[in-house]
Design a protein around this motif. Structure first.
Motif, PDB file in Angstrom:
ATOM      1  N   ALA A 281    -115.330  32.058 -96.068  1.00  0.00           N
ATOM      2  CA  ALA A 281    -114.579  32.332 -97.538  1.00  0.00           C
ATOM      3  C   ALA A 281    -113.419  33.330 -97.854  1.00  0.00           C
ATOM      4  O   ALA A 281    -112.606  33.275 -98.156  1.00  0.00           O
ATOM      5  CB  ALA A 281    -116.240  32.260 -99.025  1.00  0.00           C
TER       6      ALA A 281
ATOM      7  N   SER B 153    -114.224  26.198 -94.011  1.00  0.00           N
ATOM      8  CA  SER B 153    -115.588  26.452 -94.343  1.00  0.00           C
ATOM      9  C   SER B 153    -116.341  25.227 -93.304  1.00  0.00           C
ATOM     10  O   SER B 153    -115.965  24.066 -94.053  1.00  0.00           O
ATOM     11  CB  SER B 153    -115.739  26.194 -95.946  1.00  0.00           C
ATOM     12  OG  SER B 153    -117.645  26.458 -95.853  1.00  0.00           O
TER      13      SER B 153
ATOM     14  N   SER C 215    -122.130  32.848 -94.832  1.00  0.00           N
ATOM     15  CA  SER C 215    -120.991  32.524 -95.113  1.00  0.00           C
ATOM     16  C   SER C 215    -119.657  32.924 -95.015  1.00  0.00           C
ATOM     17  O   SER C 215    -118.544  32.633 -96.025  1.00  0.00           O
ATOM     18  CB  SER C 215    -120.730  31.315 -95.765  1.00  0.00           C
ATOM     19  OG  SER C 215    -121.622  30.887 -96.824  1.00  0.00           O
ATOM     20  N   GLU C 216    -119.984  34.234 -96.138  1.00  0.00           N
ATOM     21  CA  GLU C 216    -118.909  34.826 -97.127  1.00  0.00           C
ATOM     22  C   GLU C 216    -117.527  35.327 -96.111  1.00  0.00           C
ATOM     23  O   GLU C 216    -116.915  35.240 -96.664  1.00  0.00           O
ATOM     24  CB  GLU C 216    -119.539  36.453 -97.345  1.00  0.00           C
ATOM     25  CG  GLU C 216    -118.977  37.609 -98.339  1.00  0.00           C
ATOM     26  CD  GLU C 216    -119.678  38.719 -98.275  1.00  0.00           C
ATOM     27  OE1 GLU C 216    -118.583  39.240 -99.191  1.00  0.00           O
ATOM     28  OE2 GLU C 216    -120.705  38.741 -98.453  1.00  0.00           O
TER      29      GLU C 216
ATOM     30  N   LYS D 154    -119.052  31.784-103.560  1.00  0.00           N
ATOM     31  CA  LYS D 154    -116.996  32.031-103.785  1.00  0.00           C
ATOM     32  C   LYS D 154    -116.240  30.692-104.094  1.00  0.00           C
ATOM     33  O   LYS D 154    -115.127  31.521-104.213  1.00  0.00           O
ATOM     34  CB  LYS D 154    -117.081  33.324-102.851  1.00  0.00           C
ATOM     35  CG  LYS D 154    -117.982  35.048-103.350  1.00  0.00           C
ATOM     36  CD  LYS D 154    -117.078  35.968-102.249  1.00  0.00           C
ATOM     37  CE  LYS D 154    -118.200  36.930-102.505  1.00  0.00           C
ATOM     38  NZ  LYS D 154    -117.639  38.323-101.393  1.00  0.00           N
TER      39      LYS D 154
ATOM     40  N   ASN E  21    -125.207  34.779 -97.568  1.00  0.00           N
ATOM     41  CA  ASN E  21    -123.993  35.534 -97.037  1.00  0.00           C
ATOM     42  C   ASN E  21    -123.188  35.535 -95.707  1.00  0.00           C
ATOM     43  O   ASN E  21    -122.667  36.200 -95.750  1.00  0.00           O
ATOM     44  CB  ASN E  21    -124.861  37.495 -96.656  1.00  0.00           C
ATOM     45  CG  ASN E  21    -125.094  37.914 -98.059  1.00  0.00           C
ATOM     46  OD1 ASN E  21    -124.715  37.858 -98.769  1.00  0.00           O
ATOM     47  ND2 ASN E  21    -126.460  39.326 -97.833  1.00  0.00           N
TER      48      ASN E  21
ATOM     49  N   TYR F 177    -123.134  26.931 -97.594  1.00  0.00           N
ATOM     50  CA  TYR F 177    -120.967  27.278 -97.739  1.00  0.00           C
ATOM     51  C   TYR F 177    -121.568  28.454 -98.843  1.00  0.00           C
ATOM     52  O   TYR F 177    -122.287  28.783 -99.002  1.00  0.00           O
ATOM     53  CB  TYR F 177    -119.968  26.336 -98.670  1.00  0.00           C
ATOM     54  CG  TYR F 177    -120.637  25.467 -99.563  1.00  0.00           C
ATOM     55  CD1 TYR F 177    -120.306  25.671-100.876  1.00  0.00           C
ATOM     56  CD2 TYR F 177    -120.798  24.474 -99.081  1.00  0.00           C
ATOM     57  CE1 TYR F 177    -120.619  25.171-101.676  1.00  0.00           C
ATOM     58  CE2 TYR F 177    -120.983  23.881-100.719  1.00  0.00           C
ATOM     59  CZ  TYR F 177    -120.712  24.049-101.869  1.00  0.00           C
ATOM     60  OH  TYR F 177    -121.394  23.132-102.873  1.00  0.00           O
ATOM     61  N   ASP F 178    -120.177  28.964 -99.171  1.00  0.00           N
ATOM     62  CA  ASP F 178    -120.361  30.481-100.179  1.00  0.00           C
ATOM     63  C   ASP F 178    -120.327  30.478-101.215  1.00  0.00           C
ATOM     64  O   ASP F 178    -119.832  29.152-101.844  1.00  0.00           O
ATOM     65  CB  ASP F 178    -119.159  31.045 -99.359  1.00  0.00           C
ATOM     66  CG  ASP F 178    -119.269  32.847 -99.882  1.00  0.00           C
ATOM     67  OD1 ASP F 178    -118.981  33.398-100.470  1.00  0.00           O
ATOM     68  OD2 ASP F 178    -120.770  33.135 -99.084  1.00  0.00           O
TER      69      ASP F 178
END
Length: 415
Positions: free
Chosen positions: A97, A163, A93-94, A238, A91, A235-236
């Motif tokens: 993203a 990122s 790094s969300e 997504k 979460n 990282y995320d």
């Protein structure tokens, strides 16, 4: 080669097959019972979208019987609960993203990521090199150092500027390779559950922990003293749009792990190790014997080895075969959980059908074939390091531990 994919939608499977292989049409896909055929004849692209199964996947790793179709699953929830830290890494790094700007048609104006997922020494380096050279485009990695280099300022260079914790370009300053403007950036990740010489508590994981490790990075940042510091980040999820799942013959894979340890010892000039464990069948077996004795007590008393310890205890590096099977179980579960299109790539197909394999790989990444490929060295097989009884013992463990997808894609190594 003909690429046929049913929109990579939930519940479907597409295949990359030869024109003469008409039976490999798209079909309804059960993520745990697949109609895949021999990987020597074709490749499969799997889209694993399955939110209804997420309730039980976290507790399921391998082995045992699951009422929803998992082949002999083992519940790791009790073991893993002390390790869970919530969704912190996934979460944190969300927000990064979300900063990737979306164009009007819903696609990003940044390169898209395709993981290259592999148990170490499965052919990762060659696959990354192949894509980079034939396309003329950069590839990426989760890891720092010689694997991805540094930019002119001494930093690791992220694929996505927003990122900052990765993933990172492998050759940020090599003028021979350009930044891709289309398709997918091949990005190396070994994920978790893969330590070389370690006790069971260090390598037995559930899919939640495994996914976190797939997203972890190692990189270089400038510190306050003007020097550089090695950092760890993440990282995320997504940012990941698809994946290539690389699989190698388990016997060749495990021996290659020993060769990597030998290479590291040569680099560090560890003369005692090199004299004790020469790069040969005898050196490999002696190395495995010593490693096996170091952790035998923990593995013998681990409930995860209950069903097969006595069968495999005399197999050289038997714990590495367990790690191999667990790793592929977790990789299949992770890509299915994320619902991303996934190409299954068997390393031996470089030998059986090099051009077809290369074309399928580039087509999946939506990249062009612009240059001659690097040479592929054939013949790196080590089945003769093992007796028939040892091979059969590993097969028995496979039949008990493997999820259905792992079984489908590895059982031919025992034919």
């Amino acid at each position: 080669m003909d690429l046929s994919v049913d929109h990579f939608s939930c519940g479907t499977v597409g295949s990359i097959s030869s024109d003469s292989d008409s039976q490999k049409d798209s079909a309804e896909y059960n993520p745990l019972v697949s109609p895949l055929t021999s990987p020597k004849q074709d490749f499969r692209i799997i889209s694993m979208c399955s939110p209804i199964f997420l309730i039980f996947v976290t507790g399921v790793l391998f082995g045992g019987v699951c009422t929803l179709g998992l082949k002999k699953s083992i519940d790791l929830t009790a073991h893993a609960i002390s390790h869970l830290r919530g969704e912190d890494i996934l979460n944190e790094s969300e927000n990064e993203a979300k900063k990737i700007i979306l164009s009007s048609d819903g696609s990003t104006d940044q390169p898209k990521i395709s993981w290259l997922l592999s148990f170490p020494n499965s052919g990762t380096s060659y696959t990354s090199k192949l894509v980079k050279i034939v396309t003329g485009y950069k590839t990426a990695s989760n890891y720092f150092g010689a694997e991805h280099g540094r930019n002119v300022s001494g930093f690791s260079t992220p694929v996505f500027p927003v990122s900052t914790q990765g993933p990172f370009w492998t050759d940020p300053n090599d003028d021979r390779f350009q930044t891709p403007s289309r398709g997918y950036v091949l990005t190396k990740s070994h994920c978790g559950a893969r330590c070389a010489s370690c006790k069971p508590d260090d390598y037995i994981e559930n899919h939640h922990l495994f996914l976190k490790d797939c997203l972890k990075t190692e990189y270089i940042m400038r510190n306050g003293n003007g020097g550089v510091t090695k950092m760890k980040g993440h990282y995320d999820k997504k940012l990941v749009s698809r994946a290539i799942h690389l699989i190698r013959d388990p016997f060749d894979n495990i021996v290659s792990r020993f060769h990597l340890a030998h290479k590291h010892s040569e680099r560090r000039k560890e003369l005692k190790f090199l004299a004790k464990y020469p790069k040969s069948k005898e050196g490999f077996r002696d190395f495995c014997k010593d490693i096996g004795m170091e952790f035998r007590s923990e593995e013998k008393h681990s409930k995860f080895f209950d069903d097969f310890f006595d069968e495999v205890k005399n197999v050289p590096c038997y714990a590495d075969f367990f790690k191999y099977l667990q790793w592929h179980n977790l990789a299949f579960t992770t890509t299915w959980d994320l619902g991303i299109p996934t190409m299954i790539l068997h390393y031996e197909n470089y030998t059986y059908n090099f051009n077809g394999t290369k074309d399928s790989l580039l087509e999946f990444l939506e990249q062009e074939d612009n240059h001659d490929p690097p040479d592929f060295i054939r013949g790196k097989t080590y089945r003769h390091y093992f007796s028939k009884e040892e091979v059969q013992a590993v097969f028995s463990m496979l039949s008990k531990v493997a999820l259905q997808e792992t079984w489908i894609h590895t059982k031919h190594y025992f034919d």
